[in-house]
Design an enzyme around this catalytic site. Sequence first.
Site, PDB file in Angstrom:
ATOM      1  CB  SER A   1     -33.065 -47.003  36.681  1.00  0.00           C
ATOM      2  OG  SER A   1     -33.052 -48.386  36.337  1.00  0.00           O
TER       3      SER A   1
ATOM      4  CG  HIS B   1       0.594 -10.021  36.125  1.00  0.00           C
ATOM      5  ND1 HIS B   1      -0.379 -10.143  35.162  1.00  0.00           N
ATOM      6  CD2 HIS B   1       0.126  -9.106  37.019  1.00  0.00           C
ATOM      7  CE1 HIS B   1      -1.390  -9.339  35.441  1.00  0.00           C
ATOM      8  NE2 HIS B   1      -1.117  -8.705  36.560  1.00  0.00           N
TER       9      HIS B   1
ATOM     10  CB  SER C   1      16.459 -38.432  38.116  1.00  0.00           C
ATOM     11  OG  SER C   1      17.025 -38.800  36.883  1.00  0.00           O
TER      12      SER C   1
ATOM     13  CE  LYS D   1      15.372 -33.378  37.940  1.00  0.00           C
ATOM     14  NZ  LYS D   1      13.966 -33.502  38.366  1.00  0.00           N
TER      15      LYS D   1
ATOM     16  CD  GLU E   1       5.984 -34.174  40.128  1.00  0.00           C
ATOM     17  OE1 GLU E   1       6.026 -35.426  40.192  1.00  0.00           O
ATOM     18  OE2 GLU E   1       6.956 -33.482  39.774  1.00  0.00           O
TER      19      GLU E   1
END
Length: 443
Positions: free
Chosen positions: A88, A168, A298, A304, A311
């Site tokens: 409560s 798709h 990276s 990279k 994300e």
Amino acid sequence: MSDSTTSSRELWGGETRKAIENFPVSGEPIPASVARWLGRIKGAAAHVNAELGLLDAAKAERIGAAADQIARGELDDQFPIDVFQTGSGTSSNMNANEVIASLAGEGVHPNDDVNMGQSSNDVFPSAVHLAALDEIVNDLLPSLTVLAVSLEAKAVEFDDVVKSGRTHWMDAVPVTLGQEFGGYAAQVREGIARVESTLGRLGKIPLGGTAVGTGLNTHPEFAAKVRARLSAETGLTISAPADAFESQAARDGLVEASGALKTVAVSLTKIANDLRFLGSGPRAGLSEIFLPELQKGSSIMPGKVNPVMPEVVTQVAAQVIGNDAAIAIGGMQGHFELNVFIPLMARNLLDSVKLLASSSRLFAEKCVDGIEANREQCETYAELTLSAATALNPYIGYDAAAEIVKEASHSKRSLREVAREKGVSDEILDKALDFRAMAKPRG
């Protein structure tokens, strides 16, 4: 509200100390905003009780001044009880009563004076509802609006960038990059509307019901006067419950608000995933857009760069969806006259609000605002998509168009070349295979 500061001494009393000893569960106290709203409510209650002739005016002033310190966030450190406590919120309500009485000084009793006309069963859920209402109105909705505006600006900027549609995960008829971003912006705007639609019910609080909803030991004008005072102070719409027993026993307003936040999380997941797929590459992916380069991607692969903000957004969305699941379970625990999962629901709902607000702002400022279109790549894909043959259906029929697609795919030639070989006139081809017109057939 201001950031919390640390007091030089412990202002709580015996009931708080017992709760600290009884619930060493997570090390996480109740959300600071709930503690601050307990202060707001108790300050308003003291002034109203004095106005009603139930509390000495001098005591009310001292209680109000102490409660204002809590409301301003100056005493967050005085609320140490674990969030996983009595369902409560009684422990935290007693905590607030003791801190206020301690600050208010001699002759102020935590229950008789600070808690006058109240029960943990109506005050604590009221504080939770109002904390959520406050943070949604003043933090989350403005942050979502920032994101919607950012996406709308990109929809305009990319309006003329024709590309292949995809269904798709397969090539489909051409669209524009602007249309895709317009869809994302509309998702956020619809999410804003969904959240806004819950606010009226979120703002209905059980204050005045005291222990079980009957209002025992409170003045009949108390709740309405406190609500009016709080609304005037904050600008929030705070209302009486539809029914005192519904409001005491059920936390459906929290469940509904969380459900709207979950839908926003689902929308943000779709948007963030699309952006990282559209920006994949730079050479072996779709590479239809360039995302801002925020940091090295990276520790081993030089050069990279990763889609870090999408994300982050998808991780936040997963947490919000998990929070909602726990809130839904908590909402089921309204047995007879009281729900006993309120602290958990408070923790999760306010966590979701905070996470969605901060991630939406960052998503807009550090990702969406800096996106650039790879126009050459987009137009190349538009020309390559064999689904553009759909536009030939009205002229030569579905089966004939399908034959052209099959031959173009097998021979790796263009639709136009194969269609011309099969007797389709240049006039029809020029009209049907206009990619910009195809993307905006009603434009």
